[in-house]
Design an enzyme around this catalytic site. Structure first.
Site, PDB file in Angstrom:
ATOM      1  CG  PHE A 183      -2.351   0.000   0.973  1.00 27.66           C
ATOM      2  CD1 PHE A 183      -2.902  -0.932   0.127  1.00 27.66           C
ATOM      3  CD2 PHE A 183      -3.188   0.936   1.582  1.00 27.66           C
ATOM      4  CE1 PHE A 183      -4.274  -0.940  -0.124  1.00 27.66           C
ATOM      5  CE2 PHE A 183      -4.550   0.938   1.335  1.00 27.66           C
ATOM      6  CZ  PHE A 183      -5.095  -0.001   0.484  1.00 27.66           C
TER       7      PHE A 183
ATOM      8  CD  GLU B  53      -3.086   3.616  -1.055  1.00 29.01           C
ATOM      9  OE1 GLU B  53      -3.878   4.284  -0.356  1.00 29.01           O
ATOM     10  OE2 GLU B  53      -1.893   3.539  -0.824  1.00 29.01           O
TER      11      GLU B  53
ATOM     12  CG  LEU C 279     -12.044   4.628  -1.634  1.00 28.16           C
ATOM     13  CD1 LEU C 279     -11.557   6.050  -1.479  1.00 28.16           C
ATOM     14  CD2 LEU C 279     -11.622   3.785  -0.469  1.00 28.16           C
TER      15      LEU C 279
ATOM     16  CD  GLN D 219      -5.841   9.946   3.550  1.00 28.31           C
ATOM     17  OE1 GLN D 219      -6.585   9.017   3.817  1.00 28.31           O
ATOM     18  NE2 GLN D 219      -4.541   9.894   3.764  1.00 28.31           N
TER      19      GLN D 219
ATOM     20  NE  ARG E  91      -5.016   6.197   1.065  1.00 26.81           N
ATOM     21  CZ  ARG E  91      -5.784   5.531   1.902  1.00 26.81           C
ATOM     22  NH1 ARG E  91      -6.406   6.165   2.871  1.00 26.81           N
ATOM     23  NH2 ARG E  91      -5.933   4.239   1.772  1.00 26.81           N
TER      24      ARG E  91
ATOM     25  NE  ARG F 228      -6.772   6.996   7.159  1.00 29.20           N
ATOM     26  CZ  ARG F 228      -7.139   5.942   6.430  1.00 29.20           C
ATOM     27  NH1 ARG F 228      -6.672   4.750   6.691  1.00 29.20           N
ATOM     28  NH2 ARG F 228      -7.989   6.085   5.430  1.00 29.20           N
TER      29      ARG F 228
ATOM     30  CG  HIS G  84     -10.690   8.410   2.280  1.00 29.96           C
ATOM     31  ND1 HIS G  84     -11.706   7.513   2.038  1.00 29.96           N
ATOM     32  CD2 HIS G  84      -9.662   7.675   2.748  1.00 29.96           C
ATOM     33  CE1 HIS G  84     -11.298   6.293   2.362  1.00 29.96           C
ATOM     34  NE2 HIS G  84     -10.069   6.363   2.805  1.00 29.96           N
TER      35      HIS G  84
ATOM     36  CG  HIS H  60      -8.653   7.538  -1.325  1.00 29.77           C
ATOM     37  ND1 HIS H  60      -8.408   7.102  -2.592  1.00 29.77           N
ATOM     38  CD2 HIS H  60      -8.280   6.531  -0.497  1.00 29.77           C
ATOM     39  CE1 HIS H  60      -7.908   5.871  -2.537  1.00 29.77           C
ATOM     40  NE2 HIS H  60      -7.826   5.506  -1.276  1.00 29.77           N
TER      41      HIS H  60
END
Ligand SMILES: Cc1cc2nc3c(=O)[nH]c(=O)nc-3n(C[C@H](O)[C@H](O)[C@H](O)COP(=O)(O)OP(=O)(O)OC[C@H]3O[C@@H](n4cnc5c(N)ncnc54)[C@H](O)[C@@H]3O)c2cc1C
Ligand code: SF4
Ligand code: SF4
Ligand code: FES
Ligand code: FES
Lengths: 612, 256, 282
Positions: A123, A256, A253, A237, A312, A413, A378, A239
């Site tokens: 990730f 990822e 979403l 955040q 991100r 994050r 997000h 995304h």
């Protein structure tokens, strides 16, 4: 309505929220011998955690023996641009493996390695493959496991109850919570010695968001109204990959995991643009050619990861820049292409729910056609300021864990770090709240406080001719999207703060038609209070941070400023005003600081020319 | 685009009626979007449950043109054009208001499931399970608890009295998940027959037909459970074999 | 645990578990209009079609079973035994597999053996579904109310007997072997080996019977489905995986094998009765 007719329950610990954090807290609290209740706005098992897809980060070392909590800690801090509370990041990295293994003991069935251990996937921002997962429905597995465990452990669950206010006893400790059953509108009062907030995020204040209707920032607002501090509220955040089409699902979403499994980002010219946007801080470990990036999937030891897997904030900003430069896709995003890179069988096996989601909602077969994606709101990095070890807020009797707590993720994050955050700090909150509750004597709640709160909650219903709450909600979302979105600037933030004042007036005149029974417009009218509070906290904190860092990007201050890098913004309620105060960041002890030697300081906006 | 005609059931336990709404069609919408637009403009107090709008939470269950479905996963252009869209609440559960029903029956049943009891960890502190061990259970764990299968199951849809002794397909999926779990040491077969009404299911597969997660409820959960029950009580050969060769699992029927 | 769902307003000062037993509460008013169904598609079509199909087969099978003639064609140098009469176990058989039943059996020799395939199909999970829906109307279709006042499913006699399906499966394997033998025997042309159109019919018949028998749910359970940890039972896992490939098509095999067994019998009848001539390939 008189106080005497309110249904009242007494507990040692009451947990507000039944997502991963709330459920994990409940299990621990019950285990510690405290009488525990869980209260949630939806049905049990529907909390937002259910939507988490990619995985849960923990240095299990099943795939990479080289991994360790230190590396995880380092990745987390660097992902958060060093603004994280170091102690939280440390505890998180150290305890996540145990929490994941424990899930398995409670019945979770993670995907497996060849040796029969929990499989981990790559990730963004994580040096090693670290995310334990179940296909792309890890959140569902997490919440189901915890829910089933909590049910067998004996938690009392109050479903579809919205908490509207926290109440103090005569010593100023939080000792009551007033809520109402959404089903029939009847009020319910919880008295307890400890309250744990696990109420999730704030994403619903933006127009395009991956969050559900529940994410109205209730937890953040309840804490602030109860006198607790919030920190880092400017960091939201976005995304990088949300669906942009059809309009009705815009924001939904795209995990990822698509990029972790080989998906790449392309602009309308077919160019793989992320190579243009590699910031200096990550240049050393990011591939600088497509060939190397592609080789990495096969041979991770000898190649550097492709830039699609940067943290991100970097990817979101890059996509934003491409679209602004006119190289976007037809519906205003960019292309996320896995169809041309992996076989249809592989895609369907690894990403079943993404396949499903695009097929059913957009009529797009992702094994054939690239997806159109763009940034979507997000996750809130900011939240209730807590003591790292006990998750205790700055008011007596109040704890917070999960997305509603701040500090852990700094300014950004990393993917997968939230689910692990939920179980690590959920457990800690449950433990500390139960222990403290078992030591405490009971306290008294003033009846007039309850009655005032109740009347405030009923106000929209008593004003049926007032403004439509959906209209206000819609306008608020438009405002936040336009003025406090992914790229911010002084004038717009000032405008936002002014507009929010107008919204306050409008919310005073909000009205709900119909009765008390499952009346959606009444619920929405009440949600507006918290949405407005968190929006204001976010806008004001953003105005004060004159730099770009993580989930906060300023057009007018495109670079990171080392001075701001040492500062947290603390949001408080003073009288009726929301104020922001800069406070110094806790300093890391030397043995942890030494892990960062040689690592460059964060840069701000990634402009390709500057860094290359 | 032409106007959509939506016929929505509105009412509560005191009775209800269809209300017809006309609303302009928009491209790419799902039924839940249309319901939301009705709520935002024409009927603000309309009661409807939803959370994720992505088919992941199982909140937005309702019956569309008489078929149990997730509103967020039903595209408007899949429905017959030019005909009104008829939306009613789940029929099997008591109504609260409009499209919202009291689904506590399912939670009560879930509460009665005897929990997961793992065997001890291996010597190295891990649990060793391989892909082939977890694959089967993973299908069952995809369940989003939308309770559409519970709604369509005629055993309780048409016979309220069976709710007392019939757990329903969602629960059978959960039992199958536990019974086939490689680590679990509990045996719930007796409970399944005696208290959970496995024998009431006549494998007519309506649950499988409506499951939005495409879980093969009947073929992969219910029938294998029925076969396991046969092992336990209708097949002397299997019973004998078990007595001689294998230690049987622990039987725990006490619901918590 | 106690789940609380905000339906009733109970005024309590402490949480009182005695208020919330674990008993499932019944009743409550249901929503929606009081009609049998709101479905507008032709939901009855599949049920009517399979109901008619099954009825036709039962009629045909009854005729065949009592026909007691023209079920074996040995006269034209062929060796075709109708699957309805195989194995032929009575002394009155035109072609005796083995005279197990002796001379006292005077009725059609099809009857004593047909119990097994009939029982196998009657307890088959697929056919159960089909007749419950088409004949019992429980339910007439998904989401369509059934006409019965009460319903006890497979919990009482006689339907509880459906649980013995597995025993019929054991016999079904024996029958599949016998029908395979019959297909092999269909290559026998007097003293030489040959092949006629009938041979082909028999091969297809045996193949479909195997597919139907192996895709059976009881088979899937017995050959591996009962295992909890496949990694410790590699061979059974292998078998289970193979059967799991066939199993989803069980309904298809059920129909094909049903139709084909009738075709096979009718073909034998036509040839044995001299109505048609069986073309020989070699
Ligand atoms: C689409 C998506 C994918 C994600 N994927 C990942 C991933 O792969 N990995 C990862 O680590 N993270 C991921 N995340 C982030 C992560 O899922 C969330 O941050 C996390 O689930 C938050 O959990 P929580 O327990 O804090 O709160 P939530 O799960 O949001 O639960 C909040 C709870 O609080 C209750 N509540 C709220 N307000 C009130 C009130 N006023 N009264 C009573 N109850 C209330 C709600 O009913 C709910 O039960 C993802 C998020 C999204 C949106
Ligand atoms: S197959 Fe069984 S559980 Fe499923 S709907 Fe039919 S009767 Fe109910
Ligand atoms: S098994 Fe399928 S239909 Fe039933 S509750 Fe689960 S997801 Fe819904
Ligand atoms: S809203 Fe979550 S499944 Fe439809
Ligand atoms: S033959 Fe149909 S299930 Fe066994």
């Amino acid at each position: 309505m008189v106080n005497a007719s309110i249904e009242t329950h007494e507990f040692d610990v009451v947990i507000i929220g039944a997502g991963g954090a709330g459920l994990r807290a409940a299990i621990e609290s019950i285990d510690s011998g405290a009488k525990t209740a869980i209260v949630c706005k939806s049905l049990l098992g529907k909390a937002h955690t259910v939507m988490a897809e990619g995985g849960i980060a923990a240095a299990l070392r099943n795939v990479w023996k080289e991994d360790s909590w230190q590396v995880h800690f380092r990745d987390t801090m660097r992902g958060g641009k060093m603004l994280n509370n170091w102690r939280m990041a440390q505890l998180h990295a150290q305890e996540a493996p145990d929490r994941v293994n424990e899930l398995e003991e409670w019945g979770a069935l993670f995907d497996r390695t060849k040796d029969g251990l929990i499989l981990q996937r790559d990730f963004g921002g994580h040096k090693y493959a670290r995310l334990a997962h179940v296909g792309d429905r890890t959140g569902l597995e997490l919440i189901r496991t915890l829910q089933q465990k909590a049910v067998t452990t004996g938690a009392e669950v109050f479903m579809e109850v919205k908490i509207v206010e926290l109440l103090h006893d005569e010593n100023g400790a939080v000792s009551g919570a007033l809520g109402f059953y959404r089903n029939n509108g009847s009020f319910v009062l919880f008295k307890a010695k400890s309250f744990i907030l696990a109420a999730g995020g704030i994403g619903k204040s933006w127009k395009f968001t991956s969050n559900s209707w529940e994410s109205t920032g209730d937890g953040h607002a309840l804490a602030l109204w109860a006198g607790a501090d919030l920190i880092d509220m400017e960091f939201v955040q976005f995304h990088p990959t949300g669906m942009v089409w059809p309009l009705s699902v815009k924001g939904l979403l795209v995990t990822e995991g698509v990029r972790g499994d080989g998906g790449i980002l392309k602009n309308s010219e077919g160019k793989r643009f992320m190579f243009e946007y590699i910031p200096q801080m990550f240049a050393a470990e990011t591939a600088d050619s497509e060939a190397e990036g592609d080789r990495w999937y096969e041979d991770k030891a000898n190649n550097r990861r492709p830039p699609e897997l940067l943290p991100r904030d970097e990817v979101a900003r890059s996509i934003n820049a491409e679209v602004k430069a006119g190289r976007g896709s037809p519906h205003g995003g960019v292309f996320l292409d896995i169809a041309s890179r992996r076989s249809p069988e592989y895609i369907r096996r690894r990403l079943p729910s993404m396949y499903h989601q695009f097929k059913e909602l957009a009529d797009v077969d992702i094994t054939v056609t690239p997806m159109e994606v763009g940034p979507t709101c997000h996750y809130a990095m900011g939240g209730v300021r807590v003591d790292p070890d006990t998750a205790k807020a700055t008011v007596e009797g109040l704890y917070a864990a999960g997305e509603v707590a701040g500090g852990m993720h700094g300014s950004n994050r990393l993917g997968g770090n939230s689910l692990s955050d939920l179980v690590v700090f959920g457990r800690r909150a449950g433990l500390a709240a139960a222990q403290s509750a078992l030591e405490k004597g009971s306290s008294k709640l003033s009846e007039s406080l309850v009655e005032d709160a109740l009347n405030r909650a009923l106000k929209p219903l008593n004003n049926p001719e007032g403004e439509n709450p959906y209209t206000i909600q819609h306008d608020l979302q438009e405002t936040m999207q336009a003025l406090v979105g992914i790229i911010r600037t002084e004038s717009e933030l000032v405008e936002a703060v002014e507009k929010l004042e107008e919204f306050k007036e409008r919310v005073k005149g909000v009205g709900a038609k119909g009765g008390v029974k499952f009346n959606a417009s009444w619920h929405t009218a009440l949600d507006l209070n918290s949405m407005l509070t968190v929006s204001e906290a976010c806008a004001k904190a953003a105005l004060m941070r004159k730099e770009s860092r993580g989930g906060h990007t300023r057009d007018d201050y495109p670079k990171a400023d080392p001075e701001f890098g040492k500062t947290n913004h603390v949001v408080r309620l003073q009288g009726n005003d929301i104020t922001v105060t800069p406070e110094p960041l806790p300093v890391m002890p030397d043995e942890l600081a030494s892990l960062f030697e040689g690592a460059a300081q964060p840069t701000g906006i990634t402009e390709s020319k500057e860094v290359k | 685009m032409a106007d959509l005609v939506v016929r929505l059931w509105r009412g509560d336990e005191n009775g209800g009626e269809f209300i017809e709404f006309k609303i302009p069609a928009q491209e790419g919408e799902v039924v839940l979007d249309v319901v939301h637009r009705i709520q935002a403009t024409l009927a603000p107090d309309l009661a409807v449950r939803w959370n994720c709008k992505a088919g992941k939470c199982g909140s937005c269950s309702a019956e569309i043109n008489g078929r149990p479905r997730l509103m967020c996963m039903t595209r408007v252009n899949q429905l017959p054009e030019g005909e009104p869209i008829v939306i009613t609440p789940l029929k099997t559960f008591p109504i609260i208001r409009d499209l919202v029903t009291d689904v506590s029956f399912n939670f009560e049943m879930l509460k009665k499931v005897p929990g997961f009891k793992p065997k001890p960890r291996e010597a190295d502190g891990t649990y060793r399970m391989y892909t082939e061990d977890v694959e089967r259970g993973q299908e069952f764990r995809k369940c989003i608890e939308c309770f559409l299968c519970q709604d369509v199951c005629h055993v309780i849809r048409d016979h309220e009295e069976n709710k007392e002794h019939y757990a329903g397909p969602r629960l059978f999926v959960r039992y199958a998940d536990l019974e086939m779990n490689p680590l679990d040491t509990n045996d719930r077969r007796q409970l399944l027959v005696e208290k959970m009404g496995l024998g009431y299911c006549n494998i007519t597969k309506c649950c499988t037909e409506v499951c939005p997660e495409h879980i093969h409820i009947t073929d992969n959960a219910i029938i294998p459970l029925k076969e396991r029950v046969v092992d336990d009580r209708y097949d002397p050969i299997a019973w004998l074999g078990k007595k001689i060769f294998r230690k049987s699992k622990k039987v725990e029927t006490d619901a918590k | 645990m106690i789940l609380r769902y905000g339906i009733k307003l109970v005024t309590v000062t402490k949480s009182n578990p005695e208020n919330v037993g674990t008993k499932v509460s019944l009743g409550g008013v249901r929503g929606g209009p009081d009609v049998k169904t709101l479905r507008k598609d032709i939901w009855w079509l599949p049920q009517v079609a399979s109901g008619i199909g099954l009825a036709l087969f039962v009629i045909y099978a009854t005729w065949t079973a009592f026909r007691n003639g023209n079920y074996y064609d040995g006269a034209h140098g062929r060796d075709y035994l109708s699957p309805f009469y195989s194995p032929c176990l009575a002394s009155n058989c035109t072609y005796k597999t083995a005279s197990v039943l002796g001379t006292w059996w005077k009725l059609s020799p099809a009857l004593p053996i047909l119990i097994f395939p009939a029982g196998f199909r009657a307890t088959c999970y697929y056919y159960r579904k089909a007749y419950y829906k088409s004949y019992w109307l429980s339910p007439p279709a998904c989401g369509v109310a059934e006409p019965h006042k009460t319903y006890s499913g497979e919990t009482k006699l006689p339907l509880i007997l459906n649980n013995i399906h597995r025993y019929f499966w054991y016999f079904a394997v024996v029958f599949a072997i016998i029908l395979t033998w019959d297909a092999v025997a269909a290559f026998r042309f007097g003293n030489s080996v040959g092949m006629g159109l009938g041979t082909l019919v028999f091969i297809v018949n045996a193949a479909l019977i195997w597919l139907y028998t192996l895709s059976c749910h009881a088979c899937r359970h017995l050959c591996g489905g009962h295992v909890d940890q496949f990694s410790k039972a590699k061979i059974r896992h292998w078998f289970w995986k193979k059967v799991s490939v066939l199993n989803p098509h069980h309904m298809l095999f059920a129909w094909l094998s049903l139709v084909w067994i009738g075709v096979t019998d009718f073909y034998v009848y036509l040839v044995a009765s001299g109505t048609i001539h069986d073309p020989r390939f070699f």
